[in-house]
Write a protein that holds these residues in place. Sequence first.
Motif, PDB file in Angstrom:
ATOM      1  N   PRO A  17       0.810  -1.226   0.000  1.00 16.89           N
ATOM      2  CA  PRO A  17       0.000   0.000   0.000  1.00 16.89           C
ATOM      3  C   PRO A  17       0.846   1.281   0.000  1.00 16.89           C
ATOM      4  CG  PRO A  17      -0.988  -1.606   1.460  1.00 16.89           C
ATOM      5  CD  PRO A  17       0.352  -2.174   1.036  1.00 16.89           C
ATOM      6  N   ASN A  18       1.925   1.301   0.776  1.00  8.18           N
ATOM      7  CA  ASN A  18       2.761   2.500   0.811  1.00  8.18           C
ATOM      8  C   ASN A  18       3.560   2.681  -0.476  1.00  8.18           C
ATOM      9  OD1 ASN A  18       1.888   3.402   3.299  1.00  8.18           O
ATOM     10  ND2 ASN A  18       3.513   2.371   4.410  1.00  8.18           N
ATOM     11  N   GLU A  19       4.012   1.597  -1.078  1.00  7.31           N
ATOM     12  CA  GLU A  19       4.687   1.706  -2.371  1.00  7.31           C
ATOM     13  C   GLU A  19       3.725   2.274  -3.411  1.00  7.31           C
ATOM     14  OE1 GLU A  19       7.806  -2.057  -2.121  1.00  7.31           O
ATOM     15  OE2 GLU A  19       5.840  -2.346  -3.053  1.00  7.31           O
ATOM     16  N   TYR A  20       2.491   1.782  -3.396  1.00  8.14           N
ATOM     17  CA  TYR A  20       1.494   2.280  -4.349  1.00  8.14           C
ATOM     18  C   TYR A  20       1.251   3.773  -4.140  1.00  8.14           C
ATOM     19  CZ  TYR A  20      -2.719   3.328  -6.810  1.00  8.14           C
ATOM     20  OH  TYR A  20      -3.625   3.938  -7.639  1.00  8.14           O
ATOM     21  N   LYS A  21       1.056   4.188  -2.896  1.00 11.31           N
ATOM     22  CA  LYS A  21       0.807   5.615  -2.623  1.00 11.31           C
ATOM     23  C   LYS A  21       1.974   6.471  -3.078  1.00 11.31           C
ATOM     24  CE  LYS A  21      -1.692   4.857   1.661  1.00 11.31           C
ATOM     25  NZ  LYS A  21      -1.662   5.187   3.099  1.00 11.31           N
ATOM     26  N   LEU A  22       3.179   6.019  -2.807  1.00 15.67           N
ATOM     27  CA  LEU A  22       4.365   6.778  -3.202  1.00 15.67           C
ATOM     28  C   LEU A  22       4.457   6.883  -4.714  1.00 15.67           C
ATOM     29  CD1 LEU A  22       6.975   8.246  -2.544  1.00 15.67           C
ATOM     30  CD2 LEU A  22       8.083   6.015  -2.254  1.00 15.67           C
ATOM     31  N   LEU A  23       4.292   5.777  -5.413  1.00 17.07           N
ATOM     32  CA  LEU A  23       4.370   5.803  -6.867  1.00 17.07           C
ATOM     33  C   LEU A  23       3.239   6.631  -7.466  1.00 17.07           C
ATOM     34  CD1 LEU A  23       5.825   4.921  -9.405  1.00 17.07           C
ATOM     35  CD2 LEU A  23       4.450   2.822  -9.386  1.00 17.07           C
ATOM     36  N   VAL A  56       3.753   9.805  -9.856  1.00 18.15           N
ATOM     37  CA  VAL A  56       3.155   9.830 -11.194  1.00 18.15           C
ATOM     38  C   VAL A  56       2.287  11.082 -11.369  1.00 18.15           C
ATOM     39  CG1 VAL A  56       1.452   8.688 -12.698  1.00 18.15           C
ATOM     40  CG2 VAL A  56       3.271   7.352 -11.617  1.00 18.15           C
ATOM     41  N   ALA A  57       1.493  11.395 -10.360  1.00 14.40           N
ATOM     42  CA  ALA A  57       0.616  12.571 -10.439  1.00 14.40           C
ATOM     43  C   ALA A  57       1.411  13.870 -10.545  1.00 14.40           C
ATOM     44  CB  ALA A  57      -0.301  12.616  -9.224  1.00 14.40           C
ATOM     45  N   ASN A  58       2.670  13.825 -10.112  1.00 18.39           N
ATOM     46  CA  ASN A  58       3.518  15.020 -10.128  1.00 18.39           C
ATOM     47  C   ASN A  58       4.764  14.800 -10.981  1.00 18.39           C
ATOM     48  OD1 ASN A  58       2.301  16.932  -7.969  1.00 18.39           O
ATOM     49  ND2 ASN A  58       2.210  14.885  -7.078  1.00 18.39           N
ATOM     50  N   ALA A  59       4.647  13.973 -12.006  1.00 16.74           N
ATOM     51  CA  ALA A  59       5.792  13.615 -12.844  1.00 16.74           C
ATOM     52  C   ALA A  59       6.528  14.859 -13.328  1.00 16.74           C
ATOM     53  CB  ALA A  59       5.333  12.780 -14.028  1.00 16.74           C
ATOM     54  N   GLY A  60       7.853  14.803 -13.199  1.00 17.76           N
ATOM     55  CA  GLY A  60       8.691  15.901 -13.640  1.00 17.76           C
ATOM     56  C   GLY A  60       8.973  16.937 -12.572  1.00 17.76           C
ATOM     57  N   ARG A  61       8.162  16.966 -11.541  1.00 20.34           N
ATOM     58  CA  ARG A  61       8.347  17.942 -10.465  1.00 20.34           C
ATOM     59  C   ARG A  61       9.078  17.302  -9.294  1.00 20.34           C
ATOM     60  NH1 ARG A  61       2.750  20.885  -9.272  1.00 20.34           N
ATOM     61  NH2 ARG A  61       2.544  18.947  -8.127  1.00 20.34           N
ATOM     62  N   VAL A  62       9.886  18.115  -8.631  1.00 20.67           N
ATOM     63  CA  VAL A  62      10.552  17.648  -7.418  1.00 20.67           C
ATOM     64  C   VAL A  62       9.557  17.725  -6.270  1.00 20.67           C
ATOM     65  CG1 VAL A  62      12.398  18.077  -5.761  1.00 20.67           C
ATOM     66  CG2 VAL A  62      12.804  18.442  -8.198  1.00 20.67           C
ATOM     67  N   ARG A  91      17.157   5.756 -13.567  1.00 19.04           N
ATOM     68  CA  ARG A  91      16.964   6.752 -14.620  1.00 19.04           C
ATOM     69  C   ARG A  91      15.631   7.466 -14.486  1.00 19.04           C
ATOM     70  NH1 ARG A  91      17.801   4.007 -20.200  1.00 19.04           N
ATOM     71  NH2 ARG A  91      16.576   5.853 -20.592  1.00 19.04           N
ATOM     72  N   HIS A  92      14.728   6.910 -13.693  1.00 25.83           N
ATOM     73  CA  HIS A  92      13.381   7.464 -13.631  1.00 25.83           C
ATOM     74  C   HIS A  92      12.964   7.890 -12.231  1.00 25.83           C
ATOM     75  CE1 HIS A  92      13.172   6.263 -17.748  1.00 25.83           C
ATOM     76  NE2 HIS A  92      13.585   5.065 -17.386  1.00 25.83           N
ATOM     77  N   LEU A  93      13.334   7.140 -11.234  1.00 25.67           N
ATOM     78  CA  LEU A  93      13.024   7.500  -9.845  1.00 25.67           C
ATOM     79  C   LEU A  93      14.266   8.189  -9.286  1.00 25.67           C
ATOM     80  CD1 LEU A  93      11.218   4.204  -8.804  1.00 25.67           C
ATOM     81  CD2 LEU A  93      10.157   6.410  -9.298  1.00 25.67           C
ATOM     82  N   ILE A  94      14.296   9.498  -9.436  1.00 28.38           N
ATOM     83  CA  ILE A  94      15.495  10.291  -9.222  1.00 28.38           C
ATOM     84  C   ILE A  94      15.521  10.912  -7.827  1.00 28.38           C
ATOM     85  CG2 ILE A  94      16.842  12.264 -10.094  1.00 28.38           C
ATOM     86  CD1 ILE A  94      16.501   9.873 -12.083  1.00 28.38           C
ATOM     87  N   THR A  95      16.679  10.802  -7.177  1.00 30.08           N
ATOM     88  CA  THR A  95      16.903  11.476  -5.901  1.00 30.08           C
ATOM     89  C   THR A  95      17.410  12.886  -6.182  1.00 30.08           C
ATOM     90  OG1 THR A  95      17.513   9.410  -4.819  1.00 30.08           O
ATOM     91  CG2 THR A  95      18.236  11.443  -3.748  1.00 30.08           C
TER      92      THR A  95
END
Length: 95
Positions: A24-30, A34-40, A81-85
Motif C-alpha cells: 500500500p505505501n509503495e502504491y501511494k508513493l508511486l 506519477v501525479a507530479n511527474a517531472g516535479r521535485v 533513470r526514472h526515480l530520481i533522488t
Amino acid sequence: MEQWKLDRVRRELTVAGQRVHLTPNEYKLLATLVANAGRVLTHTQLLKEIWGDAAGAQPHYLRVYMAQLRQKLEAEPARPRHLITEPGVGYRLRL
C-alpha cells in the motif's frame, strides 16, 4: 524505461505486461510521483502524503520505499533513470 502502467482504478502496476505487487505505501508513493511527474517533491511533502502526520520527520522511510520501487521498476536499480533522488530536497519521477 521498461513499459509500465499504473492502473489507479485497480491499484495495480504492470511492468512489461507482468503484474507487479506493490505494498500500500509503495502504491501511494508511486501514485504521488506519477501525479507530479517531472516535479521535485520534497521529503516533507512525500512523508505527509504517504504517512500523514504520523511520519514526523523520518526521511529514512522514503529511502527504504524508493529502494523497493527502484527494484521493481528500474532496469538498473543502482543507477536509476526514472526515480530520481534530488539530494537534500526529495525525489522526482522522470519519464
